[in-house]
Enzyme design. Structure first.
Site, PDB file in Angstrom:
ATOM      1  N   SER A 662       0.792  -1.237   0.000  1.00  0.00           N
ATOM      2  CA  SER A 662       0.000   0.000   0.000  1.00  0.00           C
ATOM      3  C   SER A 662       0.823   1.286   0.000  1.00  0.00           C
ATOM      4  CB  SER A 662      -0.962   0.000   1.183  1.00  0.00           C
ATOM      5  OG  SER A 662      -0.248   0.179   2.366  1.00  0.00           O
ATOM      6  N   LYS A 705      -6.049   3.877   8.963  1.00  0.00           N
ATOM      7  CA  LYS A 705      -5.081   4.796   8.361  1.00  0.00           C
ATOM      8  C   LYS A 705      -5.566   6.242   8.440  1.00  0.00           C
ATOM      9  CE  LYS A 705      -2.967   1.523   5.193  1.00  0.00           C
ATOM     10  NZ  LYS A 705      -2.976   0.984   3.833  1.00  0.00           N
TER      11      LYS A 705
END
Ligand code: ADP
Length: 758
Positions: A662, A705
């Site tokens: 990611s 996140k």
């Protein structure tokens, strides 16, 4: 003349027998005297005393006897010959008979007759050997002179019917009569033997029983004596006897426990095994063997309990309520196994505790962190020194019931070692097909775990073996936003911390600003564990002030925090200060929740080598390669730069291993920023996997996140377009404070960060 109805026995000629004088006198008007005649009659059917006898009842042959001598009360009668009874008339007590002599035909050799008689007598003596009857009769039997005497005296006791007796009496030939007598005699002697044997066998088994009872009584008696010598032993044994009786154990467990108890009895307290045997009994009798009644389920009450103890966690609570409803419908005490996955301090364990409270069941927590030995789950065999039950059974014992809510903490921290795989043992514990007969090696008997409601927790699913993971239903705990943390702190953590510090409600007040500052400036976490510790510290500090009499009520403002917490606040602006080409803020997901990270890149004179530092895993290293190729293809004019320089790429927090795809977009942006010399605003953060075609692909852990971004003071976040659906799981307050920009191509990010002009 005296008539004697002689009911049972077979009277034969040449037999001497004694009668009581009184008895003979009772049968006639005159007293008996020597020379009187006695007639022995034999009845066809056995008549009972007092029953009337008719002529037809009497066989038509009788035996005549003579009173030979009279000695005080005894008269000796000797039989002489047989008579035919031609007519019989009975008038009350009197018999009127017409009779004729019936002579024998003496056709048997006297020696043979004697020989046969002796054989018969010894057979008789042998058969009756040892019988009670023999005791008194032996001397009498030894006086018998002929076979007739044997038969006359024994016919009443042996199994000879009146018909058989009559057949003998009717036979005129002495030889044939002897044969008949032998046949009947030996046959009934055999019958007697068989009967006797059966009786003996019965008696023997009875005797065995009596003997056993006697031995037991003796053991009890001796045991008591032993107990008196060792009173300390008695209490243990009696205690365990009672506990085994009352425990409600199944038969297998009871047998095993009794076996161990017997060993304690035999070996006593001085034996080196005593401790081990004692511990075993103490353990198995301490378990609950009773099947607990299922408590009626009140869904509204369960909901109330969950809401009361935990703030937020709406989805999780809803799933738990569903589980409780399904259990109620199925009338079962267990159901699917829930696995709560999330960063530390996000409430996974404590909600397990609330489930128990909502179901009104006992709660027990088992920590599996660092378990590397199968025996820690399934127990050690008792043959090992220091053997112990496994953690599961130990938990059951601690709960005191057979249906607790059992939280298995940190299932992701199980590691296989030399001593078997603990996760496969755990698989058996969680398998509803197998866990009704779960056998802990230490206990060595099965225990029913099917009513236990298992709840597991983990920080990540990555390290959980597939078969185990398949058994469970994953529910993720993304962590809390600052606002949620504020509510949790106000409603739950602070009151608890104050109570722990022994402070009344009135003695401490922390202002809202101070509390918010604790959350934003003194913690940097997904959960609330650090926050809880800070609040504990504040309460302890306040307690010192109160006890030392400085004040009665402590008020804490934002400015006081540093003094109480003895640490510098985290400066987010400093974190995001660096603004240089080649440095870009990324968002990562770790076991501790979401985090921000910085990608740093640098070009140095060289020959095109690539150096990567910061403990990147294989997937992340590949992402670097992809980013490099992409940047080279997007900026062909920079080919020279790459050819004459070495590229160094570093991801700080160098000691922490990092991996995953990611960071692709962050790596690409960092390289593009570097080669173009355009600095990217550090308040921009990004996440997304990148393909070689420059497409941004979706990632996991978006809520975590974004919360990390908000915590760190990030203002704008680029997320993959395909992750937009995940935004529903993100707290409103997080969404409100971030500019979230969905992107599909790398180019869009480069344009919006000013690297490429749009
Ligand atoms: P985990 O098991 O996820 O590491 P814990 O369950 O141990 O976390 O939670 C840590 C502490 O935080 C506990 O005291 C718990 O009561 C509290 N806590 C966590 N989440 C919440 C919440 N949503 N509401 C109230 N208290 C919470």
């Amino acid at each position: 003349m005296i008539y004697i109805p002689y009911y049972h026995a077979l009277a034969l000629p040449d037999v001497s027998c004694y009668f009581q004088v009184d008895y003979l006198n009772g049968m006639s008007d005159q007293p008996v005297s020597t020379g009187d005649k006695v007639l022995f009659l034999m009845l066809k059917e056995d008549k009972k005393e007092g029953e009337e006898i008719s002529a037809e009842d009497i066989f038509p042959i009788a035996v005549r006897g003579v009173v030979e001598s009279i000695d005080n009360e005894w008269a000796l009668v000797h039989t002489t010959n047989r008579v035919n009874l031609d007519s019989i008339q009975i008038e009350g007590k009197n018999f009127r008979l017409e009779m004729r002599m019936r002579p024998d035909i003496d056709d048997l050799d006297p020696d043979e007759r004697k020989e046969r008689f002796q054989r018969m007598r010894s057979a008789m003596l042998q058969t009756l050997q040892g019988s009670q009857w023999m005791e008194g009769a032996r001397s009498h039997m030894l006086r018998w002179k002929n076979m007739n005497e044997i038969l006359s005296f024994t016919s009443a006791f042996l199994h000879i019917s009146n018909e058989e007796k009559f057949a003998i009496l009717r036979e005129d030939s002495v030889a044939r009569r002897t044969e008949l007598m032998e046949k009947v005699f030996y046959a009934s002697l055999e019958l007697y033997k068989v009967e006797n044997e059966a009786q003996n066998a019965q008696q023997q088994s009875n005797e065995k029983l009596y003997r056993e009872q006697a031995i037991r009584r003796q053991i009890d008696f001796l045991q008591k004596e032993l107990d008196e010598l060792h009173p300390e032993n008695v209490t243990d044994i009696q205690k365990f006897e009672q506990k085994i009786r009352e425990s409600g154990m199944n038969d297998t467990a009871r047998a095993e426990a009794e076996k161990v108890l017997n060993r304690i009895r035999q070996e006593g307290q001085d034996s080196h095994e005593y401790g081990m045997l004692y511990d075993y009994l103490d353990f198995v009798t301490g378990l609950s063997w009773k099947k607990e009644e299922a408590q009626p389920i009140d869904l509204a009450e369960a909901r109330r309990v969950l809401d009361e103890e935990h703030f937020g966690l709406k989805k999780t609570k809803e799933r738990i309520i569903q589980q409780i409803a399904v259990m109620a419908l199925n009338q079962k005490q267990s159901g699917s196994i829930l696995l709560f996955v999330g960063a530390p301090g996000t409430g996974k364990t404590s909600i397990g505790q609330s489930i128990a409270k909502a179901l009104k069941r006992k709660y027990v927590r088992i920590s599996l962190g660092g378990v590397r030995d199968e025996a820690e789950i399934r127990g050690h065999r008792r043959t090992y020194i220091g053997a112990m039950p496994g953690r599961i059974m130990d938990g059951i014992r601690r709960s005191g019931v057979s249906n607790p809510v059992m939280v298995l903490d940190e299932v992701d921290k199980l590691t296989g070692g030399y001593n078997g795989d603990p996760s496969s043992a755990l698989l058996e514990v969680l398998d509803p097909e197998q866990n009704s007969t779960f056998t802990d090696h230490y206990m060595n008997v099965p225990y029913d775990l099917s009513d236990v409601l298992f709840v597991c927790t983990a920080n990540t699913t990555d390290t959980i073996p597939e078969p185990l993971l398949n058994r469970m239903e994953v529910i993720s705990f993304p962590g809390y936003s600052a606002l949620e943390k504020f509510q949790i702190a106000r409603r739950h953590l602070l009151p608890k911390a104050m109570e722990k510090a022994g402070m009344g409600e009135e003695s401490l007040e922390i202002s809202d600003e101070a509390l918010k500052a604790v959350i934003s400036d003194y913690t940097m976490e997904a959960g609330v564990r650090g926050l809880k510790n800070r609040l504990d510290t504040l309460c302890r500090g306040a307690a010192v002030k109160i006890v030392s009499g400085i004040c009665q009520k402590v008020e804490i403002e934002e400015k006081d925090l540093r003094g109480y917490l003895e640490m510098a606040p985290i400066r987010h602006d400093r974190i995001l200060e660096a603004k240089a080409p080649g440095v870009v803020t990324g968002l990562a997901w770790t076991q501790a929740g979401g985090e921000i990270l910085f990608i740093e890149t640098l070009l140095t004179e060289g020959s095109g080598k690539v150096v990567i530092t910061g403990q990147l895993g294989d997937v992340m290293k590949e992402s670097v390669q992809i980013a490099l190729s992409l940047v080279k293809s997007m900026f062909p004019e920079k080919a020279e730069l790459f050819a004459h320089h070495d590229l160094h790429l570093h991801v700080p927090a160098g000691a922490v291993p990092k991996d995953g795809p990611s960071a692709g977009i962050t790596l690409t942006t960092a390289l593009a920023s570097l080669v173009t010399g355009t600095a990217v605003n550090p308040e921009y953060a990004m996440t997304g996997e990148v393909s070689l075609r420059g497409v941004i692909m979706p990632i996991g852990g978006l809520p975590e996140k974004l919360m990390a971004a908000q915590r760190a003071g990030v203002k704008q976040v680029f997320i993959p377009e395909e992750n937009q659906d995940d935004l529903v799981d993100v707290a409103e307050e997080v969404k409100a404070s971030l500019k979230i920009v969905p992107v599909h191509y790398v180019k869009e990010v480069l344009e919006q960060t000013g690297i490429l002009s749009s």
